[in-house]
Design a protein around this motif. Structure first.
Motif, PDB file in Angstrom:
ATOM      1  N   SER A   1      46.576  93.189  11.838  1.00 53.96           N
ATOM      2  CA  SER A   1      46.609  91.751  12.069  1.00 53.96           C
ATOM      3  C   SER A   1      45.287  91.257  12.645  1.00 53.96           C
ATOM      4  CB  SER A   1      47.753  91.411  13.036  1.00 53.96           C
ATOM      5  OG  SER A   1      47.663  90.070  13.468  1.00 53.96           O
ATOM      6  N   VAL A   2      44.756  90.208  12.031  1.00 52.66           N
ATOM      7  CA  VAL A   2      43.522  89.598  12.528  1.00 52.66           C
ATOM      8  C   VAL A   2      43.769  88.913  13.871  1.00 52.66           C
ATOM      9  CG1 VAL A   2      41.752  87.869  12.060  1.00 52.66           C
ATOM     10  CG2 VAL A   2      42.630  89.302  10.202  1.00 52.66           C
ATOM     11  N   ARG A   3      44.921  88.273  14.017  1.00 61.52           N
ATOM     12  CA  ARG A   3      45.243  87.598  15.284  1.00 61.52           C
ATOM     13  C   ARG A   3      45.297  88.599  16.432  1.00 61.52           C
ATOM     14  NH1 ARG A   3      50.072  83.244  13.872  1.00 61.52           N
ATOM     15  NH2 ARG A   3      48.846  81.943  12.433  1.00 61.52           N
ATOM     16  N   ALA A   4      45.939  89.753  16.180  1.00 60.14           N
ATOM     17  CA  ALA A   4      46.010  90.775  17.231  1.00 60.14           C
ATOM     18  C   ALA A   4      44.619  91.280  17.575  1.00 60.14           C
ATOM     19  CB  ALA A   4      46.900  91.936  16.777  1.00 60.14           C
ATOM     20  N   ALA A   5      43.764  91.461  16.554  1.00 57.34           N
ATOM     21  CA  ALA A   5      42.400  91.940  16.798  1.00 57.34           C
ATOM     22  C   ALA A   5      41.612  90.944  17.632  1.00 57.34           C
ATOM     23  CB  ALA A   5      41.698  92.210  15.471  1.00 57.34           C
ATOM     24  N   VAL A   6      41.738  89.659  17.311  1.00 54.28           N
ATOM     25  CA  VAL A   6      41.031  88.627  18.082  1.00 54.28           C
ATOM     26  C   VAL A   6      41.518  88.626  19.528  1.00 54.28           C
ATOM     27  CG1 VAL A   6      40.694  86.141  18.332  1.00 54.28           C
ATOM     28  CG2 VAL A   6      40.559  87.199  16.064  1.00 54.28           C
ATOM     29  N   PHE A   7      42.824  88.729  19.728  1.00 55.71           N
ATOM     30  CA  PHE A   7      43.377  88.756  21.084  1.00 55.71           C
ATOM     31  C   PHE A   7      42.851  89.972  21.852  1.00 55.71           C
ATOM     32  CE2 PHE A   7      46.711  90.221  24.024  1.00 55.71           C
ATOM     33  CZ  PHE A   7      46.797  89.113  24.859  1.00 55.71           C
TER      34      PHE A   7
END
Length: 445
Positions: A28-34
């Motif tokens: 997940s890109v969102r998880a990576a950004v977080f």
């Protein structure tokens, strides 16, 4: 009224569904950004911990002083949250890299040959050629020409047309894998360093003495000589520590440490930090048993009554005694009323007290001159001579070999990617009224 029921079956076990969820989380890109944001915040907190910023916040907002105290006490870069975030990011990079393997290998081994006229005409660079040769002959000619230029050529017959694909440096696409492996190794090196590394900012070694580094390293350092030089204004210009490093009593390194020239042995690096004066002592008990024959650093501590008087402490467990030592006032002009001991140059004030108990007015004291001995309680203390001590910073990072390997892979991956870029050509050979036409479009990627 008709009733409809819908029943869905996934055909997957709960274990498979759980693994799939975990896999998609790491992709997940969102998880990576977080995760990256959390890592950046932890790095910011850990970096500011070594500055005066938390202290300034505490002064501006007194109510948060307990938080500021916890901030200074929390070693962020060796904490479990920091290690956990690095681990999550490393796993995410590994999972995303594995996800890309099938697609990249498919593009290398079995690229798509078929294309369209609209794609070729819409390319940034394209060319159309006409020939009186028939399509088969023209196809053979262009294939032979491209192969002569070291390109791999694959053709596919689509009705009356011949679609062709040519590439060079196709294995250059694999350069992404050592690059991503390097990123993973950098994070692994950070995890290893955070978990097993340390930094000692006040490692003190007097001249002629050997001190253990500790922390399970098995290393010890001997200071053979300390030298310093000063300008005409009395400002320190340079200072040097000539040291010997031992590993389990075996000499492994010998060299000089200056401010800009540290000494490294394996994963341990020694930096020059500061220096000061020390007193070499020889202490015996009432029976003449030697209890101590080494140097004591002075100046790391100061007496509360006189901050300009360098002081030190020495614990003697065999005698159940602790000694407090005070050297002459280094700045007698500043607040001379505080200098109650009035020690002359070359003298040392010594006070003995029981281990674990504070000294009081009844504690025995003595003033001893260099080269002389004095009785302090049941002990005989000889002030052999003045010496110097060096203050080193010791940084131990077992992740360094991993960083070196990561650097090699990082540079290698980038070199493969930039110096062996993938070059592709797509084309269509189609029959024409007077022969055949060839449409070609070179692609940089």
């Amino acid at each position: 009224m008709a009733e409809f029921t819908a029943q869905t079956t996934t055909g997957r076990s709960p274990l498979e569904a759980g693994v799939d969820r975990i896999w998609r989380f790491f992709c997940s890109v969102r998880a990576a950004v977080f995760e990256i944001i959390v890592l950046a915040l932890l790095v910011l907190v850990g970096t500011l911990r070594g500055s005066d910023v938390p202290h300034g916040i505490g002064q501006m907002i007194p109510a948060v002083q307990p938080i500021v105290d916890r901030w200074y006490a929390w070693d962020v870069f060796h904490s479990l949250p920091f290690i956990a975030v690095l681990t999550l990011i490393a796993i995410a990079i590994a999972v995303c890299t594995v996800n890309r393997v099938p697609g990249i290998w498919q593009a290398i081994s079995h690229p798509t040959v078929r294309t369209t006229h609209s794609f070729l005409r819409g390319a940034e660079t394209a060319a159309t050629f006409t020939s009186r040769d028939d399509p088969a002959r023209l196809s053979a000619t262009i294939v032979e020409t491209l192969r002569a230029r070291k390109l791999r050529v694959i053709t596919e017959q689509v009705g009356p047309e011949t679609h062709l694909y040519a590439d060079r440096n196709r294995y250059g696409k694999l350069g992404t894998f050592p690059f991503h492996l390097a990123l993973i190794l950098i994070l692994v090196g950070g995890i290893v360093g955070a978990r097993y590394g340390f930094r000692d900012t006040e490692f003190i070694v007097p001249e002629g003495s050997i001190r253990d580094v500790g922390h399970g390293t098995g290393l010890s350092v001997e200071l053979e000589r300390f030298a310093d030089s000063y300008s005409e204004l009395g400002i320190a210009q340079d200072y040097r520590s000539d040291v010997v490093v031992y590993d389990d009593s075996d000499q492994v390194e010998r060299g000089s440490i200056t401010v800009n020239n540290p000494l490294t042995h394996g994963s341990t690096t020694f930096y020059q930090s500061s220096f000061g004066n020390a007193a070499e002592l020889r202490i015996t008990d009432a029976a003449g048993t030697l209890l101590y024959a080494d140097s004591v650093d002075l100046g790391i501590y100061q007496l509360r009554a006189n901050p300009d008087a360098p002081a030190g402490t020495l614990r003697l467990p065999l005698a159940g005694t602790q000694l407090t030592l005070v050297a002459p006032d280094t700045d007698p002009v500043n607040a001379p009323a505080l200098d109650q001991l009035r020690l002359a140059s070359g003298q040392l004030w010594i006070q003995a007290s029981p281990l674990g108990l504070a000294a009081d007015a009844q504690s025995p004291t003595a003033v001893v001159s260099q080269g002389q001995a004095a009785r302090v309680g049941d002990l005989t203390v000889q002030f052999v001579r003045e010496r110097r001590f060096t203050v080193l910073q010791v940084a131990y990072n077992p992740g360094l070999p991993i960083f070196y390997l990561a650097s090699f892979l990082l540079v290698g991956g980038l070199a493969i990617t930039f110096y062996f870029p993938l070059r592709r050509i797509r084309g269509i050979v189609a029959p024409a009224a007077s022969g055949a036409t060839l449409e070609l479009a070179p692609l940089a990627r």
